[in-house]
Design a protein around this motif. Structure first.
Motif, short mmCIF file in Angstrom:
data_model
loop_
_atom_site.label_atom_id
_atom_site.label_comp_id
_atom_site.label_asym_id
_atom_site.label_seq_id
_atom_site.Cartn_x
_atom_site.Cartn_y
_atom_site.Cartn_z
N ALA A 443 0.82 -1.21 0.00
CA ALA A 443 0.00 0.00 0.00
C ALA A 443 0.85 1.26 0.00
N GLY A 444 2.17 1.10 -0.01
CA GLY A 444 3.05 2.25 -0.02
C GLY A 444 3.00 3.06 1.25
N GLY A 445 2.57 2.41 2.34
CA GLY A 445 2.46 3.12 3.60
C GLY A 445 1.25 4.03 3.69
N HIS A 446 0.32 3.92 2.73
CA HIS A 446 -0.86 4.78 2.70
C HIS A 446 -2.09 3.98 3.14
N LEU A 447 -2.98 4.65 3.86
CA LEU A 447 -4.12 3.97 4.45
C LEU A 447 -5.17 3.59 3.40
N LEU A 448 -5.46 4.49 2.46
CA LEU A 448 -6.55 4.24 1.50
C LEU A 448 -6.34 2.96 0.71
N PRO A 449 -5.19 2.76 0.04
CA PRO A 449 -5.03 1.49 -0.69
C PRO A 449 -5.01 0.27 0.23
N ALA A 450 -4.57 0.46 1.48
CA ALA A 450 -4.58 -0.66 2.42
C ALA A 450 -6.01 -1.10 2.72
N VAL A 451 -6.91 -0.15 2.95
CA VAL A 451 -8.31 -0.49 3.21
C VAL A 451 -8.95 -1.11 1.97
N VAL A 452 -8.61 -0.59 0.80
CA VAL A 452 -9.14 -1.17 -0.45
C VAL A 452 -8.70 -2.63 -0.57
N MET A 453 -7.41 -2.90 -0.31
CA MET A 453 -6.92 -4.27 -0.41
C MET A 453 -7.56 -5.18 0.62
N VAL A 454 -7.74 -4.68 1.84
CA VAL A 454 -8.39 -5.47 2.89
C VAL A 454 -9.82 -5.83 2.47
N THR A 455 -10.53 -4.85 1.89
CA THR A 455 -11.91 -5.11 1.45
C THR A 455 -11.95 -6.15 0.34
N LEU A 456 -11.06 -6.03 -0.63
CA LEU A 456 -11.03 -7.00 -1.73
C LEU A 456 -10.65 -8.39 -1.23
N ILE A 457 -9.67 -8.45 -0.32
CA ILE A 457 -9.26 -9.74 0.24
C ILE A 457 -10.41 -10.38 1.00
N SER A 458 -11.16 -9.58 1.74
CA SER A 458 -12.29 -10.11 2.51
C SER A 458 -13.35 -10.70 1.60
N ILE A 459 -13.58 -10.06 0.46
CA ILE A 459 -14.56 -10.58 -0.50
C ILE A 459 -14.09 -11.91 -1.07
N ILE A 460 -12.80 -11.98 -1.39
CA ILE A 460 -12.24 -13.22 -1.96
C ILE A 460 -12.30 -14.35 -0.95
#
Length: 635
Positions: A443-460
């Motif tokens: 996420a490059g140390g940024h919160l927004l892409p981290a939350v996006v990735m967490v959401t996508l991972i949770s769906i998967i």
């Protein structure tokens, strides 16, 4: 008295037990529930017995009710099923008997018999999950076991030196860290007693009361049946905590009503699916995952329930606004007056069913444990059932309530042992912090892409697991990443939990939407996408927790009030943009919808009070002008 009166057929997803097999199933299920009802009130058993009996009897019931394949008998268990029952019972009984001796004398040097029993137990537990949930969760568990052995070949930061087969079997089976770890302990100690509580409420008439109350409160409004679905699912969801169970229970009543009053089949199914999903985080009694959350964060269950009042209320308000605008757009009305009971009469006949909930919450408030509250809530439901002849729980209803509680546990409980194996693989390899580090780096140390990735991972992950299962995995590998990026721990775990709930309505695997579509007679994918539209704020809530934890009452009172009102107004603006209509303007053109969408975006973001006020004022002026400068509208 005939045995059919007590031991009727047992219906499962793929098997219908009858005769002595149904008798055996119901006896085991009722004994299972009775045992944990006793432990929730008195707790006089050892830790290993508490955990072992739960996994063992869950597997026994699954092997009786769920066939091994489509070629297996559909009306009775086969010889293979009894072999699997033995494979589950023998090693777990061995573990309960030998645990003290292992802990005192054989730590780090398990006997050959320990290892044999471990291998058998692991395979049996994996088969338990496969029969109910399919192969995905089992594949994930096998992958986490395999990486323990081949750790040296893992890429980058995930690599480790690898473990021997003996060490893997010992940690997974002999300790209280994996198969018999915190996940199993939480379900046996907290979750199952609440499932028993829910079964007693249902049998004593509370389920019918909540449906009648929803009809009385919302039936006369436009789109009344859909609003009944929301209110009923919220009330029942606070008890059952299972989106699929809520969908099937309330949907059988609300979906036909919605279709009858003009809702399209896929819309009716979608509304029920998203409303039932919301029941998983509806206080005071929330879904099973919240008990895990309370354990992992070392936070009291009552505190978490109180923190979820504002988010849950905002979610259901948005859903009600979406339904109302859908009704306005399509010109839908409520139910005929003759079909709507009086609120006063409904409360007079069933208002006492709120008392068990009051008992549970009251005991939590004064400091008692959740399972103790569930025990006395169950007792209160049983006692209150005797106020009316038609709801009295005599021996037959008492047995049925216990049997149904054990039966309903098979769906949720089937995943628990396998989830324990997964968590064990993560802990033993130290993958939790490693994966979090990888996530933060990606996420490059940024919160927004981290939350996006967490959401996508949770769906998967949610495609092959329940909400609880998704949360358990993500709580170990994803929540620490959000914490590392500055999100408060409770907010991080709740963001992950709400993201896990999202998988219930997210295509292509949207179990609640599939259940609703089966009742509505609609296409499951279309129903799932419609549910995602009606539950759009569920996509945004994890981001809100990460950026504005004030919604969880983390912050000062003015901040909490500001963010709550901003989220509420944003929800109304988003509903207008999605539905293409609003009460005072009617059908909206694309420019007006764009204005509402922009307003929603600003208000959802963690902006200042001044900026929020400016945006609302500018949007109001723009929309006022639209009344005098009409553009070709697009419904």
């Amino acid at each position: 008295m005939s045995s059919d009166l007590w031991f009727g057929p047992v219906e499962g997803p793929k098997r219908r037990l009858s005769g002595w097999f149904a008798v055996a199933f119901r006896l085991v299920a009722a004994g299972f529930a009775g045992f944990y009802l006793y432990t929730s009130g008195f707790g006089l058993i050892s830790t290993e017995t508490n955990r072992g009996v739960y996994l063992m009897l869950t597997s026994v019931l699954v092997f009786l009710l769920y066939p091994a394949s489509r070629h297996s008998p559909t009306h009775r268990p086969s010889v293979v099923d009894f072999a699997w029952i033995a494979a589950a019972v023998v090693p777990i009984v061995y573990w309960m008997d030998q645990y003290v001796a292992y802990a005192m004398f054989r730590v780090s040097s398990p006997s050959e018999m320990d290892q044999i029993m471990a291998a058998i137990a692991i395979v049996a537990i994996l088969e338990t999950s496969r029969r109910v949930l399919g192969p995905v969760l089992v594949i994930i568990a096998v992958a986490f076991l395999t990486q323990l052995y081949f750790g040296a070949y893992l890429p980058g930061k995930l690599a480790h030196s690898g473990m021997s087969v003996t060490r893997i079997l010992e940690f997974t089976f002999s300790t209280q860290e994996a198969l018999f770890g915190v996940v199993t302990a939480t379900f046996a100690t907290f979750v199952f007693p609440f499932m028993i509580f829910g079964a007693f409420l249902e049998r004593c008439g509370a389920g019918t009361f909540f449906m009648e109350l929803g009809t009385a409160l919302a039936g006369r409004w436009r789109g009344g049946p859909a609003k009944i679905a929301v209110l009923t699912s919220a009330l029942l969801g606070s008890i059952s905590g299972s989106s699929v169970a809520n969908t099937v229970t309330t949907g059988s009543f609300t979906i036909p009503l919605m279709k009858r009053t003009g809702f399209k089949p896929h819309t009716a199914g979608a509304i029920e699916a998203i409303a039932s999903t919301g029941g998983q985080f509806m206080p005071p009694i929330m879904g099973a995952g919240v008990f895990i959350l309370a354990t992992l964060t070392q936070t009291s269950y009552l505190t978490i329930a109180l923190m979820n009042i504002i988010p849950a209320a905002l979610f259901f308000i948005f859903l009600l606004v979406m339904i109302d605008l859908e009704s306005v757009r399509r010109g839908l009305e409520g139910l005929p007056a003759a079909e709507i009971p009086s609120v006063g009469r409904v409360l007079l006949r069933g208002g006492h069913f709120f008392l068990p909930l009051v008992v549970v919450v009251g005991l939590l408030v004064i400091g008692y444990s959740p399972e103790f509250g569930a025990f006395w809530g169950t007792v209160a439901a049983f006692v209150l059932s005797w106020l009316r002849p038609e709801t009295r729980m005599g021996p037959k209803r008492l047995f049925q309530a216990l049997s149904w509680a054990g039966h309903s546990n098979t769906a949720a409980g089937s995943a628990i042992g396998t989830l324990g194996i997964i968590i064990g693989g993560i802990i033993l390899a130290g993958l939790g912090l490693k994966f979090s580090a990888v996530l933060v780096e990606a996420a490059g140390g940024h919160l927004l892409p981290a939350v996006v990735m967490v959401t996508l991972i949770s769906i998967i992950i949610g495609m092959g697991s329940s909400t609880t299962g998704s949360y358990i995995i993500l709580s170990v590998v994803a929540a620490p990443a959000l914490v590392a990026l500055g999100v408060p721990m409770i907010a991080a775990h709740l963001a992950v939990f709400y993201a896990a709930c999202l998988s219930n309505i997210t295509p292509p695997v949207c179990v609640s939407a599939y259940a609703a579509a089966a009742i509505a007679g609609s296409d499951p994918m279309r129903t799932g996408f419609a549910a995602l539209k009606f539950g759009a704020t569920l996509v945004l809530i994890p981001f809100a927790f990460a950026y504005t934890p004030e919604l969880l009452t983390i912050g000062t009172t003015p901040e909490i009030i500001h963010r709550s009102i901003a989220f509420l107004l944003a929800s109304v603006a988003l509903a207008a943009a999605l539905q293409g209509t609003i009460w005072w303007l009617g059908t909206l053109d694309w420019l007006s919808r764009g204005v509402f969408l922009a307003v929603a975006g600003v208000l959802f973001a963690p902006a200042s009070l001044t900026l929020d006020a400016i945006v609302i004022g500018a949007a109001g002026a723009t929309l006022a002008l639209r009344r005098f400068v009409p553009v070709q509208s697009i419904p």
